[in-house]
Design an enzyme around this catalytic site. Structure first.
Site, PDB file in Angstrom:
ATOM      1  N   ASP A  26       0.865  -1.175   0.000  1.00  0.00           N
ATOM      2  CA  ASP A  26       0.000   0.000   0.000  1.00  0.00           C
ATOM      3  C   ASP A  26       0.907   1.233   0.000  1.00  0.00           C
ATOM      4  O   ASP A  26       2.137   1.122  -0.155  1.00  0.00           O
ATOM      5  CB  ASP A  26      -1.021  -0.041   1.152  1.00  0.00           C
ATOM      6  CG  ASP A  26      -0.405   0.182   2.535  1.00  0.00           C
ATOM      7  OD1 ASP A  26       0.827   0.352   2.641  1.00  0.00           O
ATOM      8  OD2 ASP A  26      -1.166   0.188   3.524  1.00  0.00           O
TER       9      ASP A  26
ATOM     10  N   CYS B 216       2.857  -3.252   4.143  1.00  0.00           N
ATOM     11  CA  CYS B 216       1.994  -2.120   4.516  1.00  0.00           C
ATOM     12  C   CYS B 216       2.669  -1.451   5.717  1.00  0.00           C
ATOM     13  O   CYS B 216       3.841  -1.725   5.998  1.00  0.00           O
ATOM     14  CB  CYS B 216       0.566  -2.567   4.815  1.00  0.00           C
ATOM     15  SG  CYS B 216       0.379  -3.721   6.190  1.00  0.00           S
TER      16      CYS B 216
ATOM     17  N   THR C 163       2.384  -1.827   8.965  1.00  0.00           N
ATOM     18  CA  THR C 163       2.819  -2.792   9.985  1.00  0.00           C
ATOM     19  C   THR C 163       3.123  -4.182   9.432  1.00  0.00           C
ATOM     20  O   THR C 163       3.774  -4.987  10.105  1.00  0.00           O
ATOM     21  CB  THR C 163       1.704  -2.993  11.030  1.00  0.00           C
ATOM     22  OG1 THR C 163       0.526  -3.435  10.317  1.00  0.00           O
ATOM     23  CG2 THR C 163       1.397  -1.707  11.775  1.00  0.00           C
TER      24      THR C 163
ATOM     25  N   HIS D 103       8.945 -24.051   9.814  1.00  0.00           N
ATOM     26  CA  HIS D 103       7.820 -24.683  10.516  1.00  0.00           C
ATOM     27  C   HIS D 103       6.470 -24.472   9.827  1.00  0.00           C
ATOM     28  O   HIS D 103       5.591 -25.320   9.937  1.00  0.00           O
ATOM     29  CB  HIS D 103       7.701 -24.121  11.946  1.00  0.00           C
ATOM     30  CG  HIS D 103       8.835 -24.540  12.829  1.00  0.00           C
ATOM     31  ND1 HIS D 103       8.869 -24.278  14.178  1.00  0.00           N
ATOM     32  CD2 HIS D 103       9.988 -25.212  12.554  1.00  0.00           C
ATOM     33  CE1 HIS D 103       9.976 -24.765  14.701  1.00  0.00           C
ATOM     34  NE2 HIS D 103      10.687 -25.330  13.734  1.00  0.00           N
TER      35      HIS D 103
ATOM     36  N   HIS E  36       5.721 -30.980  11.077  1.00  0.00           N
ATOM     37  CA  HIS E  36       5.059 -29.735  10.659  1.00  0.00           C
ATOM     38  C   HIS E  36       4.091 -29.955   9.494  1.00  0.00           C
ATOM     39  O   HIS E  36       3.135 -29.208   9.329  1.00  0.00           O
ATOM     40  CB  HIS E  36       6.106 -28.685  10.289  1.00  0.00           C
ATOM     41  CG  HIS E  36       7.031 -28.392  11.421  1.00  0.00           C
ATOM     42  ND1 HIS E  36       6.606 -27.788  12.583  1.00  0.00           N
ATOM     43  CD2 HIS E  36       8.344 -28.666  11.591  1.00  0.00           C
ATOM     44  CE1 HIS E  36       7.630 -27.685  13.415  1.00  0.00           C
ATOM     45  NE2 HIS E  36       8.693 -28.220  12.841  1.00  0.00           N
TER      46      HIS E  36
HETATM   47  C1  RB5 Z   1      -2.583   2.335   6.486  1.00  0.00           C
HETATM   48  O1  RB5 Z   1      -2.754   3.526   7.145  1.00  0.00           O
HETATM   49  C2  RB5 Z   1      -2.229   1.238   7.485  1.00  0.00           C
HETATM   50  O2  RB5 Z   1      -3.332   0.929   8.252  1.00  0.00           O
HETATM   51  C3  RB5 Z   1      -1.727   0.021   6.736  1.00  0.00           C
HETATM   52  O3  RB5 Z   1      -0.585   0.365   6.025  1.00  0.00           O
HETATM   53  C4  RB5 Z   1      -1.335  -1.193   7.574  1.00  0.00           C
HETATM   54  O4  RB5 Z   1      -0.412  -0.862   8.568  1.00  0.00           O
HETATM   55  C5  RB5 Z   1      -2.450  -2.011   8.073  1.00  0.00           C
HETATM   56  O5  RB5 Z   1      -2.275  -3.037   8.720  1.00  0.00           O
END
Ligand code: RB5
Length: 151
Positions: free
Chosen positions: A8, A65, A67, A98, A133
């Site tokens: 993203d 993204c 996180t 695993h 596994h």
């Molecule tokens: C976008 O703002 C953010 O929510 C996305 O990049 C991600 O971290 C979602 O899990």
């Protein structure tokens, strides 16, 4: 290997770096974007990469993204997809040994380029351990089949 990659807006600069790492390693890259300047919704991108992995049109997928978490949640809705958010070399290695993870999810906000290079290379070269596994992965497959019918 043929590797699909997508991010993203929060993962664009890390995605460029990972594409470079993949090409340097001799891998074929399918880059699904985002190619827009503005914000985009991570499930749209996760769906494109996860579909390619589920259909076995690529060997592996990489999603980025802010996180890495939203991408993993969305990609894991696809049967046969095992998406793992990894933050260091150890989680990357164990996700292959695993869990036979076929999609690597990375944080564009929290990981530096040198660490990412190590994570990606470790994840690509580590083979699934199989053995005990394999039984566990088969149980995940059964959960997918059984619970898919509830929808
Ligand atoms: C976008 O703002 C953010 O929510 C996305 O990049 C991600 O971290 C979602 O899990």
């Amino acid at each position: 290997m043929k590797v699909a990659i997508g991010s993203d807006h929060r993962g664009i600069s890390l995605r460029r770096k990972v594409v470079e790492i993949l090409r340097q390693g001799g891998h074929e890259v399918v880059d699904v974007g985002t190619f827009s300047d503005g914000p985009c919704d991570y499930p749209d991108i996760a769906g494109q990469v996860a579909r390619l992995v589920a259909r076995r049109e690529v060997d592996r997928g990489i999603l980025i993204c802010g996180t890495g978490l939203g991408m993993a949640i969305a990609a894991n809705k696809f049967p046969g997809v095992r998406a793992a958010p990894c933050h260091d070399e150890l989680t990357a290695e164990l996700s292959r040994l695993h869990n036979d993870a076929n999609v690597l999810c990375l944080s564009g906000d929290m990981l530096g380029p040198r660490l990412v290079e190590r994570i990606v290379n470790t994840w690509l070269k580590t083979e699934f351990e199989g053995g005990r596994h394999l039984v566990r992965l088969q149980k995940i497959r059964e959960l997918e089949c059984r619970n898919g019918k509830l929808l």
